[in-house]
Design a protein around this motif. Structure first.
Motif, PDB file in Angstrom:
ATOM      1  N   SER A   1       0.836  -1.205   0.000  1.00  0.00           N
ATOM      2  CA  SER A   1       0.000   0.000   0.000  1.00  0.00           C
ATOM      3  C   SER A   1       0.864   1.245   0.000  1.00  0.00           C
ATOM      4  O   SER A   1       1.777   1.387   0.821  1.00  0.00           O
ATOM      5  N   TYR A   2       0.569   2.136  -0.936  1.00  0.00           N
ATOM      6  CA  TYR A   2       1.224   3.433  -1.015  1.00  0.00           C
ATOM      7  C   TYR A   2       0.471   4.448  -0.166  1.00  0.00           C
ATOM      8  O   TYR A   2      -0.708   4.275   0.124  1.00  0.00           O
ATOM      9  N   ALA A   3       1.153   5.529   0.183  1.00  0.00           N
ATOM     10  CA  ALA A   3       0.514   6.666   0.836  1.00  0.00           C
ATOM     11  C   ALA A   3       0.891   7.909   0.054  1.00  0.00           C
ATOM     12  O   ALA A   3       1.819   8.616   0.400  1.00  0.00           O
ATOM     13  N   LEU A   4       0.211   8.131  -1.071  1.00  0.00           N
ATOM     14  CA  LEU A   4       0.532   9.245  -1.968  1.00  0.00           C
ATOM     15  C   LEU A   4      -0.352  10.437  -1.655  1.00  0.00           C
ATOM     16  O   LEU A   4      -1.571  10.334  -1.674  1.00  0.00           O
ATOM     17  N   HIS A   5       0.262  11.578  -1.383  1.00  0.00           N
ATOM     18  CA  HIS A   5      -0.514  12.776  -1.106  1.00  0.00           C
ATOM     19  C   HIS A   5      -0.225  13.895  -2.103  1.00  0.00           C
ATOM     20  O   HIS A   5      -0.832  14.948  -2.055  1.00  0.00           O
ATOM     21  N   GLY A   6       0.724  13.695  -3.006  1.00  0.00           N
ATOM     22  CA  GLY A   6       1.067  14.737  -3.960  1.00  0.00           C
ATOM     23  C   GLY A   6       0.151  14.733  -5.163  1.00  0.00           C
ATOM     24  O   GLY A   6      -0.409  13.718  -5.548  1.00  0.00           O
ATOM     25  N   GLU A   7       0.007  15.872  -5.806  1.00  0.00           N
ATOM     26  CA  GLU A   7      -0.854  16.001  -6.966  1.00  0.00           C
ATOM     27  C   GLU A   7      -0.275  15.345  -8.206  1.00  0.00           C
ATOM     28  O   GLU A   7      -0.996  15.053  -9.140  1.00  0.00           O
ATOM     29  N   VAL A   8       1.041  15.126  -8.258  1.00  0.00           N
ATOM     30  CA  VAL A   8       1.598  14.374  -9.384  1.00  0.00           C
ATOM     31  C   VAL A   8       1.045  12.962  -9.352  1.00  0.00           C
ATOM     32  O   VAL A   8       0.592  12.401 -10.344  1.00  0.00           O
ATOM     33  N   GLY A   9       1.051  12.347  -8.168  1.00  0.00           N
ATOM     34  CA  GLY A   9       0.435  11.039  -8.020  1.00  0.00           C
ATOM     35  C   GLY A   9      -1.051  11.086  -8.301  1.00  0.00           C
ATOM     36  O   GLY A   9      -1.615  10.163  -8.851  1.00  0.00           O
ATOM     37  N   GLY A  10      -1.693  12.191  -7.928  1.00  0.00           N
ATOM     38  CA  GLY A  10      -3.118  12.318  -8.162  1.00  0.00           C
ATOM     39  C   GLY A  10      -3.476  12.274  -9.626  1.00  0.00           C
ATOM     40  O   GLY A  10      -4.496  11.715 -10.019  1.00  0.00           O
ATOM     41  N   ARG A  11      -2.636  12.859 -10.483  1.00  0.00           N
ATOM     42  CA  ARG A  11      -2.915  12.822 -11.922  1.00  0.00           C
ATOM     43  C   ARG A  11      -2.884  11.395 -12.441  1.00  0.00           C
ATOM     44  O   ARG A  11      -3.687  11.006 -13.291  1.00  0.00           O
ATOM     45  N   LEU A  12      -1.958  10.594 -11.929  1.00  0.00           N
ATOM     46  CA  LEU A  12      -1.900   9.191 -12.309  1.00  0.00           C
ATOM     47  C   LEU A  12      -3.112   8.442 -11.773  1.00  0.00           C
ATOM     48  O   LEU A  12      -3.747   7.667 -12.489  1.00  0.00           O
ATOM     49  N   LEU A  13      -3.453   8.663 -10.509  1.00  0.00           N
ATOM     50  CA  LEU A  13      -4.570   7.956  -9.908  1.00  0.00           C
ATOM     51  C   LEU A  13      -5.874   8.219 -10.640  1.00  0.00           C
ATOM     52  O   LEU A  13      -6.708   7.320 -10.787  1.00  0.00           O
ATOM     53  N   ARG A  14      -6.048   9.447 -11.105  1.00  0.00           N
ATOM     54  CA  ARG A  14      -7.288   9.781 -11.817  1.00  0.00           C
ATOM     55  C   ARG A  14      -7.404   9.055 -13.150  1.00  0.00           C
ATOM     56  O   ARG A  14      -8.490   8.989 -13.730  1.00  0.00           O
ATOM     57  N   ALA A  15      -6.296   8.524 -13.649  1.00  0.00           N
ATOM     58  CA  ALA A  15      -6.328   7.794 -14.918  1.00  0.00           C
ATOM     59  C   ALA A  15      -6.715   6.331 -14.728  1.00  0.00           C
ATOM     60  O   ALA A  15      -6.928   5.623 -15.719  1.00  0.00           O
ATOM     61  N   LEU A  16      -6.828   5.872 -13.475  1.00  0.00           N
ATOM     62  CA  LEU A  16      -7.046   4.453 -13.214  1.00  0.00           C
ATOM     63  C   LEU A  16      -8.491   4.170 -12.811  1.00  0.00           C
ATOM     64  O   LEU A  16      -9.141   5.005 -12.183  1.00  0.00           O
ATOM     65  N   PRO A  17      -8.989   2.972 -13.130  1.00  0.00           N
ATOM     66  CA  PRO A  17     -10.281   2.553 -12.570  1.00  0.00           C
ATOM     67  C   PRO A  17     -10.087   2.209 -11.095  1.00  0.00           C
ATOM     68  O   PRO A  17      -8.963   2.143 -10.604  1.00  0.00           O
ATOM     69  N   GLN A  18     -11.178   1.961 -10.386  1.00  0.00           N
ATOM     70  CA  GLN A  18     -11.017   1.623  -8.975  1.00  0.00           C
ATOM     71  C   GLN A  18     -10.269   0.306  -8.819  1.00  0.00           C
ATOM     72  O   GLN A  18      -9.428   0.162  -7.914  1.00  0.00           O
ATOM     73  N   VAL A  19     -10.563  -0.667  -9.688  1.00  0.00           N
ATOM     74  CA  VAL A  19      -9.854  -1.953  -9.638  1.00  0.00           C
ATOM     75  C   VAL A  19      -9.334  -2.276 -11.025  1.00  0.00           C
ATOM     76  O   VAL A  19     -10.104  -2.365 -11.980  1.00  0.00           O
ATOM     77  N   LEU A  20      -8.031  -2.428 -11.141  1.00  0.00           N
ATOM     78  CA  LEU A  20      -7.372  -2.797 -12.390  1.00  0.00           C
ATOM     79  C   LEU A  20      -6.819  -4.206 -12.197  1.00  0.00           C
ATOM     80  O   LEU A  20      -6.046  -4.448 -11.271  1.00  0.00           O
ATOM     81  N   ARG A  21      -7.218  -5.141 -13.048  1.00  0.00           N
ATOM     82  CA  ARG A  21      -6.787  -6.533 -12.893  1.00  0.00           C
ATOM     83  C   ARG A  21      -6.007  -6.985 -14.115  1.00  0.00           C
ATOM     84  O   ARG A  21      -6.433  -6.786 -15.251  1.00  0.00           O
ATOM     85  N   LEU A  22      -4.859  -7.613 -13.872  1.00  0.00           N
ATOM     86  CA  LEU A  22      -4.071  -8.242 -14.923  1.00  0.00           C
ATOM     87  C   LEU A  22      -4.073  -9.749 -14.680  1.00  0.00           C
ATOM     88  O   LEU A  22      -3.442 -10.241 -13.745  1.00  0.00           O
ATOM     89  N   PRO A  23      -4.806 -10.530 -15.500  1.00  0.00           N
ATOM     90  CA  PRO A  23      -4.829 -11.985 -15.316  1.00  0.00           C
ATOM     91  C   PRO A  23      -3.451 -12.600 -15.536  1.00  0.00           C
ATOM     92  O   PRO A  23      -2.645 -12.099 -16.321  1.00  0.00           O
ATOM     93  N   ALA A  24      -3.171 -13.676 -14.844  1.00  0.00           N
ATOM     94  CA  ALA A  24      -1.858 -14.321 -14.924  1.00  0.00           C
ATOM     95  C   ALA A  24      -1.512 -14.738 -16.348  1.00  0.00           C
ATOM     96  O   ALA A  24      -0.356 -14.642 -16.766  1.00  0.00           O
ATOM     97  N   GLU A  25      -2.527 -15.167 -17.116  1.00  0.00           N
ATOM     98  CA  GLU A  25      -2.250 -15.643 -18.478  1.00  0.00           C
ATOM     99  C   GLU A  25      -1.941 -14.506 -19.441  1.00  0.00           C
ATOM    100  O   GLU A  25      -1.434 -14.742 -20.540  1.00  0.00           O
ATOM    101  N   GLU A  26      -2.230 -13.271 -19.048  1.00  0.00           N
ATOM    102  CA  GLU A  26      -1.977 -12.132 -19.931  1.00  0.00           C
ATOM    103  C   GLU A  26      -0.790 -11.286 -19.481  1.00  0.00           C
ATOM    104  O   GLU A  26      -0.389 -10.354 -20.176  1.00  0.00           O
ATOM    105  N   TRP A  27      -0.240 -11.597 -18.331  1.00  0.00           N
ATOM    106  CA  TRP A  27       0.848 -10.781 -17.793  1.00  0.00           C
ATOM    107  C   TRP A  27       1.787 -11.685 -17.004  1.00  0.00           C
ATOM    108  O   TRP A  27       1.371 -12.451 -16.149  1.00  0.00           O
TER     109      TRP A  27
END
Length: 331
Positions: free
Chosen positions: A142-168
């Motif tokens: 678990s990260y503890a990101l409070h900066g807005e640079v991290g916020g720009r990245l976080l806003r690009a993500l869905p709440q849950v991003l899953r990479l199946p084992a067979e694809e990654w």
């Protein structure tokens, strides 16, 4: 005497910085919370720690991630998931299993009724659960990101991003598992860097797998003109950029660059630069010893007053108000 041809200009490393690399420069793990969780079914963990970003991967057994608002997401052996906070969610052997443990801010664990469990379920160095040889082994960071640079990245993500084992596929989860149970000098730094590498590898795979998943700034990076312009802005935001300068560096006209940049990124170059500068400024303002004047110089403003005016115009609050809020949120 023959005239020498002009020396070929080498591309700078600053200009080579791509959008994903620039955004991942800020969110580096610093004492991230890493844990091996070991449980026999039925098990269910209610996650209310408000962590902005958590990486989960199953070493053995299967599970589910159950957002409060959204469909359950399977987590099979070898899968990797990135969960964006701070909204709570549940991780369980089955979606219908009722929570037995609640994880609070500060990684304090209790029963649903509030009884502390940290010591009761301790299984050794960074290992926690019912038994070390349990049917399910889950690694989490678990990260503890409070900066807005991290916020720009976080806003690009869905709440849950899953990479199946067979694809990654990556050797990093095995390395993380091997290191997570060690208690040696410098171990925290080793784990932080492994978590960073795991996050970067996963995001790069996810963004590249399907262009629909990627934010506009990532898709635009593949464009020869706009990608180079983004690299220049990210690499040297303090430079007094103009559209004319960017056009000269990328080899197109000002009108062509402005039109192409806006079409691909969704905003004009100078508007993007302003947002990027203020995002970096917000990240720097979170450092307690940083002065407004020093931050202004680092992100391309001539004075603290100029930065303050831009910050308030775009963000709706002064740098000091932002700093106070960030300190309160961190506390």
């Amino acid at each position: 005497m023959r005239e020498r041809p002009p020396a070929r200009r080498r591309p700078s490393t600053l200009a080579a910085m791509d959008a994903l690399a620039a955004l991942l420069t800020g969110p580096r793990a610093r004492g991230a919370f890493l844990l091996r969780s070991v449980f026999d079914p039925p098990w269910s963990l209610r996650i209310e720690d408000r962590a902005p970003l958590t990486v989960l991967t199953t070493v053995r057994g299967d599970g589910w991630i159950v957002p409060d608002d959204g469909a359950p997401v399977p987590l099979r052996t070898g899968d990797l998931a990135i969960v964006r906070g701070p909204e709570p969610y549940t991780v369980a052997d089955r979606p219908e299993t009722a929570p037995q443990v609640v994880i609070h801010p500060g990684q304090v664990s209790t029963t649903v009724g509030g009884e502390r469990l940290c010591e009761t379920l301790d299984q050794g160095v960074r290992t926690w659960g019912t038994a070390r040889d349990a049917a399910t082994v889950l690694l989490s960071g678990s990260y503890a990101l409070h900066g807005e640079v991290g916020g720009r990245l976080l806003r690009a993500l869905p709440q849950v991003l899953r990479l199946p084992a067979e694809e990654w596929s990556s050797p990093l989860p095995a390395l993380l598992e091997a290191e997570i149970g060690r208690d040696e000098p410098g171990q925290e730094v080793v784990l932080d860097r492994l978590l960073d590498l795991l996050l970067i590898s996963a995001l790069r795979c996810w963004f590249s797998r399907d262009a629909r998943h990627a934010p506009a700034w990532h898709r635009a990076h593949s464009d020869a003109v706009v990608g180079r312009a983004l690299g220049l802005l990210h690499g040297d935001p303090a430079r007094a950029w103009t559209v004319h300068d960017l056009a000269a560096e990328t080899g197109v006209s000002r009108a062509a660059l402005a039109r192409r940049f806006t079409d691909l990124v969704g905003e004009p170059p100078m508007a993007y630069l302003t947002e990027w500068r203020l995002a970096q400024a917000a990240d720097l303002l979170a450092e307690p010893d940083a002065t407004l004047a020093a931050v202004a110089r680092r992100v391309g403003y001539g004075s603290g007053f100029a930065l303050s005016a831009a910050f308030k115009r775009v963000r709706g609050l002064s740098p000091q108000q932002f700093r106070d809020r960030a300190a309160a949120a961190a506390g």
